[in-house]
Every structure is written in C-alpha cells, then in structure tokens.
Scaffold this active site. Structure first.
Site, PDB file in Angstrom:
ATOM      1  N   LYS A   1       0.841  -1.202   0.000  1.00  0.00           N
ATOM      2  CA  LYS A   1       0.000   0.000   0.000  1.00  0.00           C
ATOM      3  C   LYS A   1       0.876   1.253   0.000  1.00  0.00           C
ATOM      4  CE  LYS A   1      -3.809  -2.413   2.223  1.00  0.00           C
ATOM      5  NZ  LYS A   1      -4.373  -2.908   3.468  1.00  0.00           N
TER       6      LYS A   1
ATOM      7  N   GLN B   1      -5.367  -1.962   9.888  1.00  0.00           N
ATOM      8  CA  GLN B   1      -5.059  -3.197   9.172  1.00  0.00           C
ATOM      9  C   GLN B   1      -5.602  -4.416   9.929  1.00  0.00           C
ATOM     10  OE1 GLN B   1      -3.411  -3.409   6.083  1.00  0.00           O
ATOM     11  NE2 GLN B   1      -4.028  -5.554   6.216  1.00  0.00           N
TER      12      GLN B   1
ATOM     13  N   ASP C   1     -11.902   2.430   4.070  1.00  0.00           N
ATOM     14  CA  ASP C   1     -12.270   1.030   3.830  1.00  0.00           C
ATOM     15  C   ASP C   1     -13.776   0.900   3.581  1.00  0.00           C
ATOM     16  OD1 ASP C   1     -10.261  -0.852   3.712  1.00  0.00           O
ATOM     17  OD2 ASP C   1     -10.001  -0.947   5.889  1.00  0.00           O
TER      18      ASP C   1
END
Ligand code: NAP
Length: 313
Positions: A54, A98, A124
C-alpha cells in the site's frame, strides 16, 4: 479455448495514473499531499507485506501513506486512542486499521475500533454510516475490493446489466457489498454461502461469478457456465507442496517460487476453470492490486471532500 485473462495489475496502474493529477491539484489547493494513515498493530508478516504494498502504491499515486505502529500487546483501548488522535488530525485524510487485529482483542472490541473511525476518513468503507450510504446506492467511500471488481468489469467492457451475477461469500467486507454494487448496476444477484444448497448448480447459472470464500481452488470447472466471467477474490497461502502442485499444475513455473519460499498464494478458483470461463482474473495480479488502487482513490476522495467542505464553510 483458454479464458481471457483480466489483468488487474494493468487496470490498477491506470487508476493510479488517473489519481496523480488529482493528487497534484489537491496539493496545490491545500499545500500538502493527500495522506493515508495505516494503523498496524503487531508484526503479522502478511499484514507487513500488505502495508508495504500500500505504501509503494501510494507513492506511485502521489499520496503519502504513513504507518502508525502499535505493539502486538496493545489493548483495544490503546488502538481506540490512536484512532481518535487520527480522527482529529487535520493533516490525515484517510484511516485504515489493518486486519486482523491481534487475537487477544475480542471480536466486539475490534468492531468498536473499526466503528470509531470517522465516517469522513473511513477509506475502507466499513463504518455503519458508509455502509448505509452504500445500501442506498450513494456511497462516497465504497469498500475497496468490491468497488475494484466493478471498476475492472467496467474497464474490461464486461456488462453486468440484466446478467445473472452469483457472489459466493457473504462477508461484510467483500460478499455483501459486492452484491449491492452489482445490483445497483442492474445485475440480478444471487448471494451464496456455506449453507447454500447445490452451490455448483447455482453458480453454473451465473454470467458473472465472484468467488470470495478463502478456500484454495474451491471453484472448479463444474461451477462455471461456458463463457462466464469469473472473478477470483480469494487469497490463500498454501504451504503444502502436493496441494500447490495440484492447484498450480505440475508444470507451473510458480512451483519454483514455492520451493524458494515454502508457500505460494492462490485464489478460490481452480485452474480447470480456465478452460470453461470466457474471462478470468488471475491470483496474484487480479483483484488484489485493484483493492489497493481503490484504497488510494478513496483516500483522495476523502481528502477532496473535506477540503471542499472547509472551503465552502
Ligand atoms: P470471510 O469473512 O471468511 O467470508 C468467507 C465467506 O465464504 C463466508 O460468507 C462463508 O460463508 C463463505 N464460505 C466459506 N466456505 C464456504 C463453502 N464451503 N461454500 C460456500 N461458501 C463458503 O472472508 P472474506 O473476508 O470475505 O474474504 C474472502 C477471501 O477473499 C479470502 O481469501 C480473503 O483473503 C480474500 N480477500 C481478498 C482481497 C483482495 O484484495 N483480493 C480482499 C479481501 C479479502 P458463511 O457466511 O456461511 O460462513
């Protein structure tokens, strides 16, 4: 005839290239680059790898990706304090915690952490407010993996309107939002799960089949209508050589990688599907890179929206 390969790496690269000028324009207006904070608790090797990917993709898209680390022993309370600080940090546009959080953090506490992320920074798309918007067909920050799949279908010229789409998997992260996005694009959608009767038969009726299960090679040729588009969301690490040979094929060049590392990443779709499907995403190089590209896109969208609101106010 072998299925057309849907190249997620190439589509993700185009998405990132499109983000560059937007990121530059944002920087010109705000005096700083759009910024994503990733909260990484503990030292899970797979999570470390995802976070590195990422970060690399972020710099290619003109965004800053900062990793906020906490030790594996961190409590849910400590993670919440960090999330709260990032929520109130004006220089932070997007927040991602995460997954998975360490096992000692109970499921309900982990949920509280995800719920605590400000809806405006929830890149997200997991916050209940953003899920509500998604359900109503007006998502601002749609979940990255399903929106990446839609982006791939659109850019590869695969229509879904009026088609039968079957989604195997009903998770909050992939299966359910995938089904919502497909139905919003006028597909007729069937959601399948572990209790579905005659899964292969139901799947075989699909024009577009999305596998989001987490079981290596589970979807075999008998699940697929000839010519169907098959999207393999699954990512599993296989460390059994016999299984790797069965899934990759005895002549696969990827077995050399297995012998070097002792494991290999595979999807939910068996290689036998290549001979039946019309189009298919590979693993790796299919949905994974798109998920990251959409995460960056959401970060930029969140940054632009906050700046617009401030300018308007
Ligand atoms: P999850 O939360 O474990 O959900 C798995 C789903 O598969 C569940 O709904 C489950 O049904 C269903 N399932 C399990 N076994 C089944 C069976 N035998 N028959 C039919 N359905 C079955 O997983 P997830 O988070 O959605 O992720 C799914 C996969 O996608 C994993 O491999 C994950 O690593 C991968 N993933 C990839 C990306 C990417 O960027 N490519 C992103 C996210 C996830 P029940 O609900 O009945 O238990």
């Amino acid at each position: 005839m072998a299925a057309r390969r849907l190249d997620g790496l190439a589509v993700a690269a185009s998405i990132r290239a499109e983000l560059q000028p937007r990121a530059t324009a944002f920087a010109a207006r705000s005096g700083r680059v759009p910024s994503l904070a990733i909260v990484l608790v503990g030292d899970n090797p797979a999570s470390e790898l995802y976070v590195r990917n990422k970060q690399r993709a972020g710099s290619e898209g003109g965004l800053s990706v900062a990793v906020q680390r906490l030790p594996a022993s961190a409590t849910a309370r400590e993670v919440l304090v960090l999330v709260d600080r990032l929520n109130n940090d004006d220089g932070c546009d997007g927040i991602l915690v995460q997954s998975p959080l360490p096992a000692h953090i109970a499921k309900a506490d982990a949920q509280q952490v995800f719920d605590a992320i400000s809806a405006a920074k929830d890149v997200d798309g997991f916050n209940p407010y953003n899920v509500g918007l998604l359900t109503q067909g007006r998502a601002v920050l749609p979940p990255c993996t399903p929106s990446g799949v839609i982006e791939l279908l659109v850019r590869e010229g695969i229509p879904v309107g009026g088609k039968h789409a079957v989604v195997i998997g009903r998770s909050e992260i992939v299966g359910k939002p995938m089904a919502l996005l497909l139905v919003q694009r006028d597909a007729t959608v069937t959601i399948c799960h572990s209790k579905t009767k005659d899964l292969a038969g139901v799947s075989r009726d699909a024009d577009v089949l999305v596998a989001a299960i987490g079981r290596p090679g589970f979807v075999t040729a008998s699940f697929v209508k000839p010519g169907a588009t098959v999207i393999d969301v699954g990512i599993s690490a296989v460390d059994d050589r016999a299984l790797a040979v069965e899934l990759l094929g005895p002549g696969s060049p990827r077995l050399a990688a297995f012998d070097k590392r002792g494991s290999v990443v595979v999807g939910d779709v068996h290689r036998s599907v290549e001979q039946v499907a019309g189009a298919l995403t590979p693993v790796p190089g299919g949905v994974g890179p798109l998920t990251i590209a959409m995460l960056l896109k959401n970060t930029l969208a969140a940054a632009e929206r906050r700046l617009d609101l401030r300018t308007a106010g």
